[in-house]
Design a protein around this motif. Structure first.
Motif, PDB file in Angstrom:
ATOM      1  N   MET A 197      75.991 -15.529  74.044  1.00 36.74           N
ATOM      2  CA  MET A 197      75.971 -14.095  73.718  1.00 36.74           C
ATOM      3  C   MET A 197      75.387 -13.907  72.328  1.00 36.74           C
ATOM      4  N   ASP A 198      74.560 -12.841  72.180  1.00 35.66           N
ATOM      5  CA  ASP A 198      74.157 -12.465  70.825  1.00 35.66           C
ATOM      6  C   ASP A 198      75.194 -11.487  70.274  1.00 35.66           C
ATOM      7  N   LYS A 199      74.980 -11.035  69.039  1.00 34.08           N
ATOM      8  CA  LYS A 199      76.014 -10.232  68.370  1.00 34.08           C
ATOM      9  C   LYS A 199      76.300  -8.924  69.115  1.00 34.08           C
ATOM     10  N   ASP A 200      75.239  -8.223  69.535  1.00 39.02           N
ATOM     11  CA  ASP A 200      75.455  -6.930  70.214  1.00 39.02           C
ATOM     12  C   ASP A 200      76.205  -7.127  71.529  1.00 39.02           C
ATOM     13  N   GLN A 201      75.809  -8.182  72.246  1.00 36.72           N
ATOM     14  CA  GLN A 201      76.477  -8.456  73.532  1.00 36.72           C
ATOM     15  C   GLN A 201      77.959  -8.767  73.312  1.00 36.72           C
ATOM     16  N   TYR A 202      78.214  -9.533  72.258  1.00 40.10           N
ATOM     17  CA  TYR A 202      79.616  -9.892  71.976  1.00 40.10           C
ATOM     18  C   TYR A 202      80.437  -8.653  71.613  1.00 40.10           C
ATOM     19  N   LEU A 203      79.894  -7.802  70.755  1.00 39.61           N
ATOM     20  CA  LEU A 203      80.657  -6.625  70.313  1.00 39.61           C
ATOM     21  C   LEU A 203      80.945  -5.695  71.493  1.00 39.61           C
ATOM     22  N   ALA A 204      79.945  -5.538  72.374  1.00 35.33           N
ATOM     23  CA  ALA A 204      80.160  -4.682  73.554  1.00 35.33           C
ATOM     24  C   ALA A 204      81.211  -5.302  74.471  1.00 35.33           C
ATOM     25  N   PHE A 205      81.145  -6.619  74.610  1.00 39.13           N
ATOM     26  CA  PHE A 205      82.102  -7.324  75.466  1.00 39.13           C
ATOM     27  C   PHE A 205      83.519  -7.203  74.887  1.00 39.13           C
ATOM     28  N   HIS A 206      83.628  -7.379  73.585  1.00 40.56           N
ATOM     29  CA  HIS A 206      84.927  -7.267  72.922  1.00 40.56           C
ATOM     30  C   HIS A 206      85.517  -5.875  73.150  1.00 40.56           C
ATOM     31  N   ARG A 207      84.680  -4.865  73.015  1.00 40.40           N
ATOM     32  CA  ARG A 207      85.137  -3.474  73.237  1.00 40.40           C
ATOM     33  C   ARG A 207      85.633  -3.321  74.682  1.00 40.40           C
ATOM     34  N   GLY A 208      84.884  -3.899  75.609  1.00 44.31           N
ATOM     35  CA  GLY A 208      85.247  -3.818  77.039  1.00 44.31           C
ATOM     36  C   GLY A 208      86.617  -4.435  77.299  1.00 44.31           C
ATOM     37  N   VAL A 210      89.114  -4.763  75.110  1.00 42.66           N
ATOM     38  CA  VAL A 210      90.176  -3.986  74.467  1.00 42.66           C
ATOM     39  C   VAL A 210      90.411  -2.680  75.234  1.00 42.66           C
ATOM     40  N   GLU A 211      89.311  -2.077  75.687  1.00 40.41           N
ATOM     41  CA  GLU A 211      89.458  -0.750  76.316  1.00 40.41           C
ATOM     42  C   GLU A 211      89.703  -0.827  77.825  1.00 40.41           C
ATOM     43  N   GLY A 212      89.465  -1.983  78.427  1.00 45.05           N
ATOM     44  CA  GLY A 212      89.548  -2.108  79.889  1.00 45.05           C
ATOM     45  C   GLY A 212      90.942  -1.820  80.426  1.00 45.05           C
ATOM     46  N   GLU A 213      90.983  -1.335  81.669  1.00 40.55           N
ATOM     47  CA  GLU A 213      92.278  -0.979  82.270  1.00 40.55           C
ATOM     48  C   GLU A 213      93.049  -2.237  82.664  1.00 40.55           C
ATOM     49  N   LYS A 214      94.313  -2.294  82.284  1.00 42.30           N
ATOM     50  CA  LYS A 214      95.124  -3.497  82.534  1.00 42.30           C
ATOM     51  C   LYS A 214      96.162  -3.205  83.622  1.00 42.30           C
ATOM     52  N   THR A 215      96.614  -4.281  84.265  1.00 38.72           N
ATOM     53  CA  THR A 215      97.727  -4.172  85.222  1.00 38.72           C
ATOM     54  C   THR A 215      99.025  -4.281  84.432  1.00 38.72           C
ATOM     55  N   ARG A 302      83.488  -6.129  86.857  1.00 39.98           N
ATOM     56  CA  ARG A 302      82.479  -5.342  86.124  1.00 39.98           C
ATOM     57  C   ARG A 302      82.192  -5.972  84.757  1.00 39.98           C
ATOM     58  N   LEU A 303      83.255  -6.267  84.018  1.00 37.33           N
ATOM     59  CA  LEU A 303      83.076  -6.744  82.645  1.00 37.33           C
ATOM     60  C   LEU A 303      82.521  -8.174  82.605  1.00 37.33           C
ATOM     61  N   GLY A 309      74.211 -14.772  82.167  1.00 36.57           N
ATOM     62  CA  GLY A 309      74.286 -15.894  83.107  1.00 36.57           C
ATOM     63  C   GLY A 309      75.271 -15.644  84.237  1.00 36.57           C
ATOM     64  N   LEU A 310      76.166 -14.667  84.058  1.00 33.51           N
ATOM     65  CA  LEU A 310      77.138 -14.380  85.119  1.00 33.51           C
ATOM     66  C   LEU A 310      76.858 -13.019  85.773  1.00 33.51           C
ATOM     67  N   GLU A 311      75.648 -12.511  85.610  1.00 36.55           N
ATOM     68  CA  GLU A 311      75.305 -11.182  86.143  1.00 36.55           C
ATOM     69  C   GLU A 311      75.534 -11.101  87.645  1.00 36.55           C
ATOM     70  N   ASN A 312      75.316 -12.237  88.331  1.00 37.77           N
ATOM     71  CA  ASN A 312      75.499 -12.238  89.791  1.00 37.77           C
ATOM     72  C   ASN A 312      76.682 -13.100  90.205  1.00 37.77           C
ATOM     73  N   ALA A 313      77.611 -13.268  89.276  1.00 38.67           N
ATOM     74  CA  ALA A 313      78.738 -14.184  89.554  1.00 38.67           C
ATOM     75  C   ALA A 313      79.516 -13.720  90.769  1.00 38.67           C
ATOM     76  N   GLU A 314      79.872 -14.692  91.606  1.00 41.11           N
ATOM     77  CA  GLU A 314      80.805 -14.454  92.715  1.00 41.11           C
ATOM     78  C   GLU A 314      82.093 -15.165  92.331  1.00 41.11           C
ATOM     79  N   PHE A 315      83.192 -14.466  92.480  1.00 40.00           N
ATOM     80  CA  PHE A 315      84.470 -15.006  92.013  1.00 40.00           C
ATOM     81  C   PHE A 315      85.277 -15.576  93.178  1.00 40.00           C
ATOM     82  N   ALA A 316      85.674 -16.841  93.038  1.00 42.78           N
ATOM     83  CA  ALA A 316      86.571 -17.443  94.039  1.00 42.78           C
ATOM     84  C   ALA A 316      87.985 -16.936  93.805  1.00 42.78           C
ATOM     85  N   ARG A 317      88.280 -16.559  92.557  1.00 43.05           N
ATOM     86  CA  ARG A 317      89.599 -16.049  92.224  1.00 43.05           C
ATOM     87  C   ARG A 317      89.467 -15.221  90.954  1.00 43.05           C
ATOM     88  N   LEU A 318      90.209 -14.144  90.864  1.00 38.38           N
ATOM     89  CA  LEU A 318      90.198 -13.362  89.630  1.00 38.38           C
ATOM     90  C   LEU A 318      91.453 -13.679  88.833  1.00 38.38           C
TER      91      LEU A 318
END
Ligand SMILES: Cc1cc2nc3c(=O)[nH]c(=O)nc-3n(C[C@H](O)[C@H](O)[C@H](O)COP(=O)(O)OP(=O)(O)OC[C@H]3O[C@@H](n4cnc5c(N)ncnc54)[C@H](O)[C@@H]3O)c2cc1C
Length: 448
Positions: A197-208, A210-215, A302-303, A309-318
Motif C-alpha cells: 500500500m502507498d500512503k493514500d491507500q493506507y490512510l483510506a484503508f485505515h479510515r474504512g 475505523v468507520e466500518g460497521e461492526k457486529t 468491500r473493504l 492485489g486483493l481486488e478480486n479476492a474470493e474469501f473461503a472464510r470471513l
C-alpha cells in the motif's frame, strides 16, 4: 441398559452420532444437560439438535457449492439431520431452511424410537476415564466439562473464544501486484504473500476500518477478552493512525520487487503491507495475518477488496470473534478424531474446530461411523479427501496449520486442487469428482 458408547451432548453432532450407532444396533447413552434446568446462554429450549440462531443449513446446491455437496454426501450416509431437515423444510430458494421446532422434534422422535438409544438428561462434568466416549458438547460446552477437557488436553490447546482472520483463495490473489517474501528476506524463506500500500491507500484503508460497521457482541459475550496477538484489527486502528504500521501492517524489511528502479534494484518498502500466510498444507487458502475482525461481513468484503492485489479476492472464510469452545484438533486428535492421549475419547461437532450446523453434524456422522467400525472390529477407511466429508476431516485432523488453527466451514479450498480445469468449470468438477469417488467408500461402510 449397559452402554457400548457414551455420547455427551445432544446437539447436532451428538444426535447424528447417536443415530449412526443406534441404527447399527449399538447401545448408546446420549447425555444432554438441557432438560435438567440448565442451558447454554444461546439455547432457548430443551429439544435435541436445537438450532441456536439461523434456521438455515445454507445452500442445497450440490453442483456448485461445497456445503451443498456435504448435504448430498450426508444424505447418502442416511444422515438423521438431513432427513429431519427434509421433513421440516420451509421455502428458502436454493437454501435448505427448516422450521426449527419441527426439526428438533423430528430428530428427538427418531432417536427416541430406537430401542438401543437411551436419552438421559444429565450434565457430565468430567471426561470418563474408561469406556468408548464421544464428546459433542459444542461451542458452549458447560464449564466443568470444559475444565476437565482442558486438563486432559493442556490449557493451550483448548480455546474459549475464536479470533478469526479472513481466509482468501490463493488463486484469487493478483500476484502481478503482490509478491512472496518474508520480512528481511534474503531470498531463502519467501513464506508470505505481501500486498503493498502507498500512503493514500493506507490512510483510506485505515479510515474504512475505523468507520466500518461492526457486529455487536451478544450480551453473554460482553466479557470477550482481547488476547495479545488477536485484538480485532479495527480496535487496533482506533488506537492511532500509525498503530497498524507498527503492528500487522509493518512494511519494514519488505522490498517490493514490482517497485524496482535502477537506484533500488530489489524494490522499495511500501508504506504499509498486508501479509497473508498459508493456511493449509495444500496451499490453496491463505489467511490475512492479524486481521481478526468484528466488521460486518459485507463490509469486510468491500473493504478488503480495496487492498492492492486483493481486488478480486474470493474469501473461503470471513473474520469474526465469538465465544467458542474448541480444541486444537490437528495436534490433539488422530485421523479418527480420537484424543491421542486417551483414545477411548472421540470428539465431534464444533468443539473439533469445524464451524456451522452442517459441518458439526457431518463430523458427528463420521465420529459415529468410526466408532461403529471400531466396535464391529473392522478397519476404518477415511472418506476420500476429494469428497466434502474427507476434505473436512483431513482439515481437522492434520491438514490445517495447528499454530493458527481457527474454526472453519467446508469450502472448496480444502479440496485437492484441480488446476487443469478452467476456473469457470472448477466447482462442478470438484462436485463431480467427489460424487464419483465417494461411491466405493460408501459401499465399504459397516452396514446398518
Ligand atoms: C450463538 C451461536 C450462533 C450460531 N449460529 C449459527 C448459525 O446461524 N448457523 C450455523 O451454521 N452455525 C451457527 N453456529 C455454530 C454451530 O454450528 C452451532 O453452534 C452448532 O449447533 C454446533 O453443533 P454441535 O453439535 O457441535 O453443538 P451444539 O448443537 O451446541 O450441541 C452441544 C450440546 O451439548 C450440550 N452440552 C454442553 N455441555 C454439556 C455437558 N457438560 N453435559 C451434557 N451436555 C452438554 C448442550 O446443551 C448442547 O445441546 C452458532 C453458534 C453459536 C454459539
Amino acid at each position: 441398559m449397559t452402554q457400548d458408547v457414551h455420547i455427551i451432548g445432544g446437539g447436532l453432532a451428538g444426535s447424528e452420532a447417536a443415530w449412526q450407532l443406534g441404527r447399527r444396533g449399538f447401545r448408546v447413552r446420549l447425555s444432554e444437560m438441557r432438560g435438567t434446568g440448565e442451558r447454554s446462554p444461546a439455547h432457548q429450549g430443551d429439544g435435541l439438535a436445537e438450532l441456536v440462531c439461523s434456521n438455515s443449513f445454507r445452500s442445497d446446491d450440490d453442483e456448485k457449492n461445497a456445503v451443498g455437496l456435504l448435504h448430498h454426501e450426508m444424505r447418502r450416509c442416511d444422515s438423521l439431520i438431513m432427513s429431519a431437515a427434509a421433513k421440516a423444510q420451509v421455502p428458502a430458494g436454493t437454501a435448505l431452511a427448516v422450521d426449527r421446532d419441527l426439526f428438533s422434534a423430528e430428530v428427538e422422535a427418531r432417536l427416541a424410537a430406537l430401542p438401543n438409544v437411551e436419552i438421559v438428561r444429565e450434565r457430565v462434568d468430567t471426561l470418563p476415564d474408561t469406556g468408548t466416549t464421544i464428546v459433542a458438547t459444542g461451542p458452549l460446552t458447560a464449564e466443568s466439562l470444559a475444565g476437565s477437557i482442558g486438563r486432559a488436553t493442556g490449557a493451550d490447546s483448548l480455546a474459549f473464544f475464536d479470533a478469526i482472520a479472513p481466509i482468501v483463495y490463493r488463486e484469487s490473489i493478483d500476484m502481478d501486484v503482490c509478491w512472496m517474501a518474508s520480512r528481511w528476506d534474503k531470498g531463502e524463506t519467501k513464506d508470505y504473500i505481501n500486498c503493498p500500500m502507498d500512503k493514500d491507500q493506507y490512510l483510506a484503508f485505515h479510515r474504512g476500518l475505523v468507520e466500518g460497521e461492526k457486529t455487536a457482541f451478544k450480551e453473554w459475550e460482553a466479557d470477550t477478552p482481547y488476547f495479545d496477538g488477536c485484538m480485532p484489527i479495527e480496535v487496533m486502528a482506533e488506537r492511532g493512525v500509525e498503530t497498524l504500521r507498527f503492528g500487522p501492517m509493518k512494511p519494514v524489511g519488505l522490498d517490493n520487487p514490482h517497485w524496482a528502479t535502477p537506484e533500488h534494484p530489489n524494490g522499495r518498502w511500501p508504506y504499509a503491507v498486508v501479509q497473508l500466510r498459508q493456511d493449509n498444507k495444500l496451499g490453496t487458502i491463505w489467511n490475512m495475518v492479524g486481521f481478526q475482525t468484528k466488521l460486518k461481513h459485507a463490509e469486510q468484503v468491500r473493504l478488503f477488496r480495496t487492498i492492492p492485489g486483493l481486488e478480486n479476492a474470493e474469501f473461503a472464510r470471513l473474520g469474526g470473534l465469538h465465544r467458542n469452545t474448541f480444541i486444537n484438533s490437528p495436534i490433539l486428535l488422530d485421523r479418527q478424531l480420537r484424543l491421542k492421549t486417551a483414545p477411548h475419547v472421540r470428539f465431534a461437532g464444533q468443539i473439533t474446530g469445524c464451524e456451522g450446523y452442517v459441518e458439526s453434524a457431518a463430523v458427528g456422522l463420521m465420529a459415529g461411523l468410526m466408532t461403529a467400525t471400531q466396535l464391529a472390529g473392522g478397519e476404518w477407511q477415511s472418506p476420500p479427501r476429494t469428497t466434502a466429508l474427507g476434505a473436512l476431516l483431513s482439515h481437522i485432523t492434520g491438514d490445517a496449520e495447528a499454530e493458527s488453527y481457527q474454526p472453519m466451514n467446508v469450502n472448496f479450498g480444502l479440496f485437492p486442487p484441480l488446476h487443469d480445469v478452467k476456473k469457470k468449470q472448477r466447482k462442478e468438477a470438484y462436485t463431480e469428482r467427489a460424487k464419483l469417488e465417494i461411491a466405493p467408500w460408501l459401499d465399504a461402510l459397516t452396514p446398518a
